[in-house]
Design a protein around this motif. Structure first.
Motif, PDB file in Angstrom:
ATOM      1  N   VAL A   1     -10.759  22.754   1.082  1.00  0.00           N
ATOM      2  CA  VAL A   1      -9.791  22.520   2.210  1.00  0.00           C
ATOM      3  C   VAL A   1     -10.370  21.214   3.155  1.00  0.00           C
ATOM      4  CG1 VAL A   1      -8.312  22.719   4.245  1.00  0.00           C
ATOM      5  CG2 VAL A   1      -8.410  24.364   2.325  1.00  0.00           C
ATOM      6  N   LEU A   2     -11.886  21.408   3.483  1.00  0.00           N
ATOM      7  CA  LEU A   2     -12.192  20.470   4.553  1.00  0.00           C
ATOM      8  C   LEU A   2     -12.425  19.026   3.754  1.00  0.00           C
ATOM      9  CD1 LEU A   2     -14.768  22.712   6.243  1.00  0.00           C
ATOM     10  CD2 LEU A   2     -12.914  21.421   7.234  1.00  0.00           C
ATOM     11  N   ILE A   3     -12.976  19.199   2.504  1.00  0.00           N
ATOM     12  CA  ILE A   3     -13.323  17.956   1.583  1.00  0.00           C
ATOM     13  C   ILE A   3     -12.100  17.220   1.172  1.00  0.00           C
ATOM     14  CG2 ILE A   3     -14.442  17.194  -0.392  1.00  0.00           C
ATOM     15  CD1 ILE A   3     -16.466  19.518  -0.216  1.00  0.00           C
ATOM     16  N   SER A   4     -11.098  17.902   0.923  1.00  0.00           N
ATOM     17  CA  SER A   4      -9.798  17.412   0.556  1.00  0.00           C
ATOM     18  C   SER A   4      -9.099  16.679   1.632  1.00  0.00           C
ATOM     19  CB  SER A   4      -8.600  18.446  -0.029  1.00  0.00           C
ATOM     20  OG  SER A   4      -9.346  18.999  -0.987  1.00  0.00           O
ATOM     21  N   THR A   5      -9.328  17.137   2.769  1.00  0.00           N
ATOM     22  CA  THR A   5      -8.801  16.735   4.182  1.00  0.00           C
ATOM     23  C   THR A   5      -9.633  15.538   4.692  1.00  0.00           C
ATOM     24  OG1 THR A   5      -8.038  18.707   4.848  1.00  0.00           O
ATOM     25  CG2 THR A   5      -8.166  16.910   6.562  1.00  0.00           C
ATOM     26  N   ALA A   6     -10.967  15.475   4.502  1.00  0.00           N
ATOM     27  CA  ALA A   6     -11.915  14.484   4.640  1.00  0.00           C
ATOM     28  C   ALA A   6     -11.563  13.259   3.811  1.00  0.00           C
ATOM     29  CB  ALA A   6     -13.089  14.887   4.805  1.00  0.00           C
ATOM     30  N   ALA A   7     -11.552  13.691   2.498  1.00  0.00           N
ATOM     31  CA  ALA A   7     -11.570  12.517   1.584  1.00  0.00           C
ATOM     32  C   ALA A   7     -10.004  11.694   1.522  1.00  0.00           C
ATOM     33  CB  ALA A   7     -11.432  13.044   0.032  1.00  0.00           C
ATOM     34  N   LEU A   8      -8.997  12.455   1.946  1.00  0.00           N
ATOM     35  CA  LEU A   8      -7.477  11.696   2.061  1.00  0.00           C
ATOM     36  C   LEU A   8      -7.300  11.021   3.442  1.00  0.00           C
ATOM     37  CD1 LEU A   8      -5.376  14.101   0.010  1.00  0.00           C
ATOM     38  CD2 LEU A   8      -6.605  12.104  -0.442  1.00  0.00           C
ATOM     39  N   MET A   9      -8.109  11.282   4.288  1.00  0.00           N
ATOM     40  CA  MET A   9      -7.761  10.789   5.659  1.00  0.00           C
ATOM     41  C   MET A   9      -7.736   9.433   5.989  1.00  0.00           C
ATOM     42  SD  MET A   9      -9.668  12.409   9.261  1.00  0.00           S
ATOM     43  CE  MET A   9      -8.888  14.006   8.853  1.00  0.00           C
ATOM     44  N   PRO A  10      -9.019   8.629   5.498  1.00  0.00           N
ATOM     45  CA  PRO A  10      -9.005   7.149   5.698  1.00  0.00           C
ATOM     46  C   PRO A  10      -8.186   6.235   5.041  1.00  0.00           C
ATOM     47  CG  PRO A  10     -11.009   8.086   5.210  1.00  0.00           C
ATOM     48  CD  PRO A  10     -10.128   9.151   4.722  1.00  0.00           C
ATOM     49  N   PHE A  11      -7.612   6.792   3.900  1.00  0.00           N
ATOM     50  CA  PHE A  11      -6.820   6.045   3.074  1.00  0.00           C
ATOM     51  C   PHE A  11      -5.455   5.491   3.603  1.00  0.00           C
ATOM     52  CE2 PHE A  11      -4.041   5.246  -0.618  1.00  0.00           C
ATOM     53  CZ  PHE A  11      -4.514   4.280  -1.277  1.00  0.00           C
ATOM     54  N   ILE A  12      -4.743   6.433   3.974  1.00  0.00           N
ATOM     55  CA  ILE A  12      -3.421   6.084   4.501  1.00  0.00           C
ATOM     56  C   ILE A  12      -3.550   5.095   5.685  1.00  0.00           C
ATOM     57  CG2 ILE A  12      -1.230   6.858   5.615  1.00  0.00           C
ATOM     58  CD1 ILE A  12      -1.723   9.472   3.814  1.00  0.00           C
ATOM     59  N   PRO A  13      -4.347   5.314   6.868  1.00  0.00           N
ATOM     60  CA  PRO A  13      -4.440   4.231   8.041  1.00  0.00           C
ATOM     61  C   PRO A  13      -4.589   3.002   7.436  1.00  0.00           C
ATOM     62  CG  PRO A  13      -5.490   6.350   8.374  1.00  0.00           C
ATOM     63  CD  PRO A  13      -5.163   6.411   7.025  1.00  0.00           C
ATOM     64  N   ASN A  14      -5.621   2.980   6.355  1.00  0.00           N
ATOM     65  CA  ASN A  14      -5.957   1.679   6.030  1.00  0.00           C
ATOM     66  C   ASN A  14      -4.814   0.867   5.154  1.00  0.00           C
ATOM     67  OD1 ASN A  14      -7.522  -0.126   3.796  1.00  0.00           O
ATOM     68  ND2 ASN A  14      -8.533  -0.350   5.519  1.00  0.00           N
ATOM     69  N   VAL A  15      -4.217   1.636   4.500  1.00  0.00           N
ATOM     70  CA  VAL A  15      -3.098   0.989   3.808  1.00  0.00           C
ATOM     71  C   VAL A  15      -2.060   0.767   4.844  1.00  0.00           C
ATOM     72  CG1 VAL A  15      -1.251   1.415   2.422  1.00  0.00           C
ATOM     73  CG2 VAL A  15      -3.258   2.276   1.669  1.00  0.00           C
ATOM     74  N   LEU A  16      -1.689   1.306   5.841  1.00  0.00           N
ATOM     75  CA  LEU A  16      -0.946   0.790   6.821  1.00  0.00           C
ATOM     76  C   LEU A  16      -1.255  -0.153   7.456  1.00  0.00           C
ATOM     77  CD1 LEU A  16       0.309   4.506   8.066  1.00  0.00           C
ATOM     78  CD2 LEU A  16       1.526   2.851   6.693  1.00  0.00           C
ATOM     79  N   TYR A  17      -2.528  -0.439   7.644  1.00  0.00           N
ATOM     80  CA  TYR A  17      -3.192  -1.574   8.472  1.00  0.00           C
ATOM     81  C   TYR A  17      -3.127  -2.685   7.725  1.00  0.00           C
ATOM     82  CZ  TYR A  17      -6.482  -4.800  10.603  1.00  0.00           C
ATOM     83  OH  TYR A  17      -7.069  -5.874  11.218  1.00  0.00           O
ATOM     84  N   VAL A  18      -3.485  -2.740   6.487  1.00  0.00           N
ATOM     85  CA  VAL A  18      -3.187  -4.010   5.750  1.00  0.00           C
ATOM     86  C   VAL A  18      -1.717  -4.457   5.377  1.00  0.00           C
ATOM     87  CG1 VAL A  18      -3.599  -4.877   3.169  1.00  0.00           C
ATOM     88  CG2 VAL A  18      -5.598  -3.512   4.370  1.00  0.00           C
ATOM     89  N   ALA A  19      -0.905  -3.318   5.438  1.00  0.00           N
ATOM     90  CA  ALA A  19       0.445  -3.692   5.443  1.00  0.00           C
ATOM     91  C   ALA A  19       1.071  -4.552   6.498  1.00  0.00           C
ATOM     92  CB  ALA A  19       1.283  -2.402   4.769  1.00  0.00           C
ATOM     93  N   GLY A  20       0.399  -4.333   7.753  1.00  0.00           N
ATOM     94  CA  GLY A  20       0.659  -5.009   8.865  1.00  0.00           C
ATOM     95  C   GLY A  20       1.482  -3.858   9.797  1.00  0.00           C
TER      96      GLY A  20
END
Length: 380
Positions: free
Chosen positions: A182-201
């Protein structure tokens, strides 16, 4: 030149310091290749976070654009070392041939070259300007083809591939380590969505890029897994090589005496399958398949001998506790060693000896034969 210190810089500073602390913890945790790669991930996160903080302090375009070189040094090193770490953690080092390593490093090296020479081309950024938001000057970028190649073929690809490897490897651990997954799954996915949103503006942090902060938070969760479950020292590869291939039957049991995992040797003995055994009471499984009159539970640990009902095979049983980071018992390993042939041999020796010399001496290590010394020079 004037300087500014937006509120998000405090988070970047905390993230950078946290990454440095985690790097030190990682070095102390493991001296292996896996530990060194995780240290490289932490150092890269620190460079990334501190690079963002320093870049945001400037009030000129040259300052903020110039420190993007430091930021991308951290970004590229972080995602590359993340991928290499995940490959090693999953036990897939055989993938890393010279040709594969060369392919992995092509885009990161090209990205660093492009960011180092930003003022000479528009491949990475086709445009850059400073805009004012909430009283602070924020770098606004227009992305070139080089940026999109880097973001999709390196940052996103390496991050997602590494995360998938970590999640898959963690799910192969026994159920007693489900918290780690659970910890590793959460950690692995945590940074991805914020970066996609930032690049999308999408404005998540006043126009500043918060990705490195989420990466460090994710790293904090992974380090928690490292401390709680010996993340760097007990890898799934070790489980596959030992747990799956050892010819001694091994069962992982929780503190309430229920089976959380079993290796193929035990499954073959009881003629069942892993999914059917998971969650069953270990005592019930022993009762169904073995004669346990010589087995006892001493201080919450199974000790003694089992006799297989169907074929009479003999198994010596011992237990090893699984101790957590807080010195609490998470469960225990039950080891069953087939001593049938050894016992038969000892019984035969005892019969030939015609006495009680070897009675109850079933363990080889306990055999001591009092034989006279023979002088090699003596001849009959």
């Amino acid at each position: 030149m004037d300087f500014q210190f937006p509120a998000i810089n405090y988070l970047f500073m905390v993230a950078g310091i946290t990454a440095c602390v985690l790097a030190v913890i990682s070095v102390n945790q493991s001296k292996s290749t896996l530990g060194r790669l995780w240290t490289a991930v932490m150092v890269s996160f620190a460079i990334w976070a501190f690079g963002e903080m320093i870049a945001n302090m400037g009030t000129t375009l040259a300052w903020q654009l110039g420190f993007q070189r430091l930021v991308y040094l951290g970004v590229v090193c972080a995602v590359t070392s993340w991928l290499l770490f995940a490959i090693h953690y999953a036990g897939q080092e055989r993938w890393l041939s010279r040709s594969v390593l060369s392919l992995i490093f092509v885009i990161p090296v090209c990205s660093l070259v492009m960011t180092a020479t930003l003022d000479m081309h528009s491949l990475f950024y086709s445009g850059a300007d400073l805009v004012e938001r909430d009283g602070y000057l924020v770098l606004q970028l227009e992305y070139g083809v080089g940026f999109w190649v880097q973001i999709f073929a390196c940052s996103y690809l390496y991050t997602l591939t590494g995360s998938l490897l970590l999640i898959t490897a963690s799910m192969h651990r026994p159920r007693i380590y489900r918290g780690q997954s659970v910890l590793i799954s959460t950690a692995a996915l945590m940074p991805f969505i914020p970066n996609v949103l930032y690049v999308a503006g999408v404005d998540l942090a006043g126009g500043f890029d918060p990705t490195s902060i989420f990466f460090v938070v994710g790293a904090l969760l992974v380090t928690l897994a490292m401390q709680q479950y010996q993340f760097l020292t007990l890898t799934p590869m070790a489980r596959e090589l030992v747990f799956e291939n050892i010819n001694i039957a091994v069962i992982t049991a929780s503190m309430d005496d229920r089976i959380s995992d079993a290796n193929p040797a035990f499954i073959d003995i009881v003629k069942s399958d892993r999914s059917s055994l998971i969650g069953l009471s270990l005592a019930d499984v022993f009762r169904d398949s073995f004669d346990g009159r010589a087995l006892s539970m001493e201080t919450d640990r199974w000790q003694g001998r089992l006799t297989k009902k169907s074929d009479g095979r003999l198994f010596d049983v011992s237990c090893i506790p699984i101790i957590g980071f807080r010195k609490n018992k998470l469960g225990y390993l039950v080891l069953m060693n087939d001593v049938t042939l050894v016992q038969k041999a000892l019984d035969e020796i005892n019969r030939l000896a015609g006495g009680d010399l070897l009675r109850d001496k079933w363990q080889r290590s306990e055999l001591q034969l009092d034989l006279p010394e023979i002088d090699p020079n003596e001849r009959n």
